[in-house]
Enzyme design. Sequence first.
Site: not given
Length: 617
Positions: A265, A300
């Site tokens: 991430e 994401s």
Amino acid sequence: MNKSKTLRTVFIQRFIFVLAIYQIVRIGFYFYNQSFFPEINAQVFVGGLLFDLSVLGYINILFAIFHLLPSKFQQNKTYQNFLFYSFFIVNGIFICLNFVDFEYFRFVGRRSSFSMITAEGMSNEIGGLIVSYFVDYWMIPVFVALTFTLFWLGLKQIKYRNVKTSSNFISTASLLFMVILLFTAGRGIDRKPLSIVDASKFGPIGTSALVLNTPFTVLKTLSKKESLKEVNYFSEEEANTIFNPIQSFSYENSNKKNVVLLILESFGRENIQRGQTPFLDSLIQKSYFFENGFANGKLSIDAVPSTISSVPSLMNKSFISSSYAVNNVYGLPKILKDNGYNTSFFHGAFNGSQNFDQYASVAGFDHYYGKNEYKGSESFDGKWGVFDEDFLQFFAKELTTFKQPFFTTLFTISSHAPFTIPKKYKGKFPKGTTEIHESIAYTDSALKKFFESAEKMPWFNNTIFVITADHTSSTGEESEYKNNVGKFRIPILFYVPNDASMVKIDENNFQQIDILPSLVDYLQLNTKLISYGKSYKSEQDFVVNYLDNIYNLEMGDYYLAFDGTKSLGLYNWKKDTLLKDNLIKKEPETKEKMERFIKAYIQSFNHRVLKNQLTIQ
């Protein structure tokens, strides 16, 4: 005594005032994010005015009717109060939408869509994130409060207590004229209605978010359906000679190693090799590292179809949350399953977060492991899910239960805003220079402990590890990471224990969608597939991504910005990292070559996604 006036005059004054508020908010947005807009001009604000008029035209048509209806009840004080408060509340809500993007823009690089505003795929997390948003970015609620106060006080100065009525003819004519005027402002005066894409016509490359306003982008994306359209720059035959996504792989022997894909991430290129990631830095030295690695999206949920299925994000709506999410895809889970692999997807957040579980099913994974499936010590971060260190240890243990060969993907979560790390590690990692750096250092440490555990496992030496970021964090100080090239630069590496041929620094342009064909090539699997990327062994050297209605193409040392109709800029991005010297007129042959490629690429992508042809028929 207040001088009497018509409600027509009151409405016009109110409309002009709310339009002025939009300009003030845009100026505030610019100064809050000034480092992301190094080059602006008057066109930006002229375009901004058109988009503000558009959204305000649509929002206030009903109020125009209420203000201008020919009737005596316009003089009724209760009715006048209703108009005042309803105008303030409705327009105030839409003004408030703009402030969402003051901070969020830094992460996604564009104005929010309806699905972003409604936190599609994040219903479990949204409560905690809203609280964190108000705490961590306290200046924005202050800006909202000040703007609302200004809006309230300004409206109060527009007196409406002693209104007079006009004749029925004048009132009716005024009503028709105003409705037509507002509708025209809302639609725009061009042949086609004003759209998000039109923002790229105003100002320099990368300023579309400043031209637009969030209410406009939200209203334009209310529909669940993505407005992807067929384009025909070339005949199908000619387009295929320029770019053809059909790829065939044939080998005499296979190399069926286990595959572990780790998606980190927000581990943008700006965050590594600067002291925050000592473990990842050391791993790079013994890996096949792509010096010029790129993400194919800014979210994401863009990274998963890109890395898993080699499908780039070339729409304003993320592929996972679009109407095309259920299209047939022949991605890594199905390809590897066809070659005897066990497949699984791990994500430490709440099950259902960002629709990863849904896409994992569509993509063909055998098993999905979210927060619900986690087994271990209590480790909830209070916002997203399980802290990275504990979830990675759970991951390592679970892998020992899988039959080999296996393919597994894990998506980390701890380096996502609000960047929470376990209390026991507070003060243990360097704070760095931006808010994300401490959590980046924490996840790097968690990654190190995962590999320490994995090295003891029987499957370790027969595994290829692929490590990539999902996207950049957009919080780096360096200006080179704030333009349409730097906003996508991420680390990508292949680490293969005991394989000396996979230790190299590769200078070619490489992207997330290249991971699939590269793995097929390395594992030597016999297959035929649709891929918009290319193998790491390929002589091709291109990267394609899309942001704020601009198609970005890196080819060799050059970067081309294309808006779907024309090229806006050509730069030698490796020499000119800040993209200052536009070479369109200086190097027309390079521009022509790259424009032909991106047109063929877009034509193929749009056609195949629209017709559900992402697999070999």
